[in-house]
Design an enzyme around this catalytic site. Structure first.
Site, mmCIF file in Angstrom:
data_model
loop_
_atom_site.group_PDB
_atom_site.id
_atom_site.type_symbol
_atom_site.label_atom_id
_atom_site.label_comp_id
_atom_site.label_asym_id
_atom_site.label_seq_id
_atom_site.Cartn_x
_atom_site.Cartn_y
_atom_site.Cartn_z
ATOM 1 C CE LYS A 140 -3.031 2.625 3.056
ATOM 2 N NZ LYS A 140 -3.714 2.639 4.366
ATOM 3 C CG ASP A 159 -7.927 4.311 2.139
ATOM 4 O OD1 ASP A 159 -8.787 3.888 1.335
ATOM 5 O OD2 ASP A 159 -7.931 5.480 2.571
#
Length: 246
Positions: A140, A159
């Site tokens: 991420k 997210d």
């Protein structure tokens, strides 16, 4: 060899679950999001790839607002990877304390800075493979840095907002758990044109914060209601937040 065949079978099985009309609907969703949020971008304040990398590491289990209050102080004192690598750990911990998990984060940002200095000549690497060598960096964080700082669409940042909205919009099918970031990312990458991966993440995050919140989505005011299978089906939460005792 066996492992790659197993992975291939899982991939084919996953694709078989995908609704046939989803790629076309996904393109409509992206088009609406790009029109609604034409200037959507990363909310973490930064001036260069190094600042974005450190800010993203600090943002884990924290808020962008909290991180944005901390990083100006941190970068004023330690503006380069070399300076941060040479800093006293206690100084870093003191500055970033409010972001939570400050001891682990202080170690991560310092060790990541050290690797940048020793292995990459003081410059933040611009490939997924090399970013993942830095402490505190998972996929991420690497996607954030590659997409926002370097303009490289190597993946989709997933997210909590992106996971939630992808599920509500029916754009993920591999897992029933919207917190399975890798599954959500894989599904999005399969149906969204590569050039839109970064802007999709930014726009979904903006939309999740402004309209499609976790507890009280504003379906009546949502630009995506016409293409969202969840529109009008989510009951707002009326739970009273518990007050913390001091």
């Amino acid at each position: 060899m066996g492992r790659s065949k197993h992975s291939e079978r899982n991939s084919l099985k996953s694709l078989s679950k995908r609704p046939a009309d989803l790629p076309a609907r996904a393109r409509k969703i992206v088009g609406i999001l790009k029109k609604t949020y034409p200037v959507a971008t990363c909310a973490l304040t930064h001036q260069n790839p190094f600042e974005l990398l450190i800010a993203t590491i600090l943002s884990a289990q924290s808020t962008d607002q909290t991180v944005n209050k901390v990083t100006p102080v941190l970068f004023a004192r330690f503006p380069t990877p070399q300076r941060l690598a040479d800093a006293g750990r206690d100084e870093i911990e003191e500055i970033i304390h409010s972001t939570g998990f400050f001891r682990n984060k202080a170690k991560s940002v310092q060790m990541a800075s050290k690797t940048i200095v020793e292995d990459f000549g003081g410059r933040v690497p611009d490939t997924m493979e090399n970013l993942l060598r830095l402490q505190g960096v998972a996929r991420k964080t690497a996607n954030v840095v590659l997409g926002t700082a370097f303009g490289k669409n190597e993946g989709v940042v997933v997210d909590t907002h992106v996971g939630r909205l992808s599920t509500r919009l029916g754009m993920t099918w591999s897992s029933k758990n919207d917190k399975d970031a890798l599954a959500v990312e894989r599904d999005l990458m399969a149906i969204i044109p590569r050039d839109d991966w970064t802007i999709l993440s930014h726009a979904l995050i903006w939309h999740g914060r402004r309209v499609c919140s976790a507890k009280k989505p504003q379906c009546a005011d949502c630009e995506l209601s016409g293409v969202c299978p969840s529109a009008g089906t989510i009951e707002p939460s009326h739970r009273v937040a518990k007050t913390k005792s001091h």
